[in-house]
Design a protein around this motif. Sequence first.
Motif, short mmCIF file in Angstrom:
data_model
loop_
_atom_site.label_atom_id
_atom_site.label_comp_id
_atom_site.label_asym_id
_atom_site.label_seq_id
_atom_site.Cartn_x
_atom_site.Cartn_y
_atom_site.Cartn_z
N LYS A 1 1.26 9.37 -0.45
CA LYS A 1 1.27 9.87 -1.83
C LYS A 1 2.67 9.81 -2.41
O LYS A 1 3.66 9.78 -1.68
CB LYS A 1 0.74 11.30 -1.84
N ASN A 2 2.75 9.77 -3.72
CA ASN A 2 4.04 9.65 -4.41
C ASN A 2 5.02 10.76 -4.02
O ASN A 2 6.22 10.51 -3.90
CB ASN A 2 3.85 9.63 -5.92
N GLU A 3 4.52 11.97 -3.83
CA GLU A 3 5.42 13.07 -3.48
C GLU A 3 5.92 12.98 -2.04
O GLU A 3 6.89 13.63 -1.67
CB GLU A 3 4.76 14.44 -3.73
N GLU A 4 5.28 12.14 -1.22
CA GLU A 4 5.72 11.96 0.16
C GLU A 4 6.73 10.82 0.31
O GLU A 4 7.40 10.71 1.33
CB GLU A 4 4.51 11.70 1.06
N LEU A 5 6.85 9.98 -0.70
CA LEU A 5 7.75 8.82 -0.62
C LEU A 5 9.20 9.18 -0.32
O LEU A 5 9.82 8.52 0.51
CB LEU A 5 7.68 8.00 -1.91
N ASP B 1 10.94 -4.49 -1.48
CA ASP B 1 10.72 -4.36 -0.04
C ASP B 1 9.92 -3.10 0.28
O ASP B 1 9.03 -3.13 1.14
CB ASP B 1 12.05 -4.31 0.72
N MET B 2 10.25 -2.01 -0.39
CA MET B 2 9.54 -0.75 -0.16
C MET B 2 8.07 -0.87 -0.55
O MET B 2 7.20 -0.34 0.13
CB MET B 2 10.20 0.40 -0.92
N THR B 3 7.79 -1.58 -1.63
CA THR B 3 6.40 -1.76 -2.06
C THR B 3 5.63 -2.54 -1.00
O THR B 3 4.51 -2.16 -0.63
CB THR B 3 6.34 -2.49 -3.41
N CYS B 4 6.21 -3.62 -0.51
CA CYS B 4 5.57 -4.41 0.55
C CYS B 4 5.42 -3.58 1.82
O CYS B 4 4.36 -3.58 2.46
CB CYS B 4 6.39 -5.66 0.87
N PHE B 5 6.48 -2.85 2.17
CA PHE B 5 6.45 -2.00 3.36
C PHE B 5 5.33 -0.97 3.28
O PHE B 5 4.57 -0.79 4.23
CB PHE B 5 7.82 -1.32 3.53
N LEU B 6 5.20 -0.31 2.13
CA LEU B 6 4.16 0.70 1.98
C LEU B 6 2.77 0.09 2.04
O LEU B 6 1.85 0.67 2.63
CB LEU B 6 4.35 1.46 0.67
N PHE B 7 2.60 -1.09 1.47
CA PHE B 7 1.31 -1.78 1.54
C PHE B 7 0.93 -2.05 3.00
O PHE B 7 -0.17 -1.73 3.44
CB PHE B 7 1.34 -3.08 0.73
N TYR B 8 1.86 -2.65 3.75
CA TYR B 8 1.59 -2.96 5.15
C TYR B 8 1.40 -1.69 5.98
O TYR B 8 0.55 -1.64 6.87
CB TYR B 8 2.72 -3.80 5.75
N LEU B 9 2.18 -0.66 5.69
CA LEU B 9 2.08 0.61 6.40
C LEU B 9 0.71 1.24 6.18
O LEU B 9 0.03 1.64 7.14
CB LEU B 9 3.19 1.55 5.92
N GLU B 10 0.29 1.32 4.93
CA GLU B 10 -1.01 1.93 4.61
C GLU B 10 -2.16 1.11 5.20
O GLU B 10 -3.14 1.67 5.67
CB GLU B 10 -1.17 2.08 3.10
N THR B 11 -2.02 -0.21 5.19
CA THR B 11 -3.07 -1.07 5.71
C THR B 11 -3.17 -0.98 7.23
O THR B 11 -4.25 -0.79 7.78
CB THR B 11 -2.81 -2.54 5.29
N ARG B 12 -2.05 -1.09 7.92
CA ARG B 12 -2.07 -1.09 9.38
C ARG B 12 -2.48 0.26 9.95
O ARG B 12 -3.20 0.33 10.94
CB ARG B 12 -0.71 -1.49 9.95
N PHE B 13 -2.01 1.35 9.33
CA PHE B 13 -2.28 2.68 9.87
C PHE B 13 -3.45 3.39 9.19
O PHE B 13 -3.79 4.50 9.57
CB PHE B 13 -1.02 3.55 9.78
N ASP C 1 20.72 1.05 5.89
CA ASP C 1 20.86 0.24 7.10
C ASP C 1 19.95 -0.99 7.11
O ASP C 1 20.34 -2.04 7.62
CB ASP C 1 20.56 1.10 8.34
N LEU C 2 18.74 -0.84 6.58
CA LEU C 2 17.80 -1.96 6.58
C LEU C 2 17.78 -2.71 5.25
O LEU C 2 17.07 -3.70 5.10
CB LEU C 2 16.38 -1.46 6.92
N PHE C 3 18.57 -2.23 4.30
CA PHE C 3 18.76 -2.89 3.00
C PHE C 3 17.44 -3.15 2.26
O PHE C 3 17.25 -4.22 1.69
CB PHE C 3 19.56 -4.20 3.15
N MET C 4 16.54 -2.16 2.29
CA MET C 4 15.26 -2.31 1.60
C MET C 4 15.41 -1.89 0.15
O MET C 4 15.85 -0.77 -0.14
CB MET C 4 14.18 -1.48 2.31
N ASP C 5 15.05 -2.78 -0.77
CA ASP C 5 15.06 -2.45 -2.19
C ASP C 5 13.65 -2.04 -2.61
O ASP C 5 12.77 -1.86 -1.77
CB ASP C 5 15.59 -3.61 -3.02
N ASP C 6 13.42 -1.87 -3.91
CA ASP C 6 12.12 -1.41 -4.40
C ASP C 6 10.99 -2.38 -4.07
O ASP C 6 9.88 -1.96 -3.73
CB ASP C 6 12.18 -1.16 -5.92
#
Length: 79
Positions: A57-61, A40-52, A33-38
């Motif tokens: 972990k890799n097994e939670e992805l 986008d996911m890398t950027c998303f995870l960076f911002y997610l980890e930073t903001r929160f 639905d949001l058309f996130m590729d690899d």
Amino acid sequence: MNAKEIRRNLYKVFRKTGIPREVIDEKASLKEDLFMDDVDMTCFLFYLETRFNVEVKNEELPKLNSVGSTINFLQQHCA
């Protein structure tokens, strides 16, 4: 962090990643639905980890496959 703060901050993370606000919905799938590729996911995870201030972990992805599942993850790790 309460549920409202989590949703608001997650919304900001999605906006930083370039996701249009009208498609952000709790039922939305990140890839279909949001058309996130690899990249986008890398950027998303960076911002997610930073903001929160959490570590995804890799097994939670695979569990982070929708907006709703991401909210659930954050509620468990930010409470």
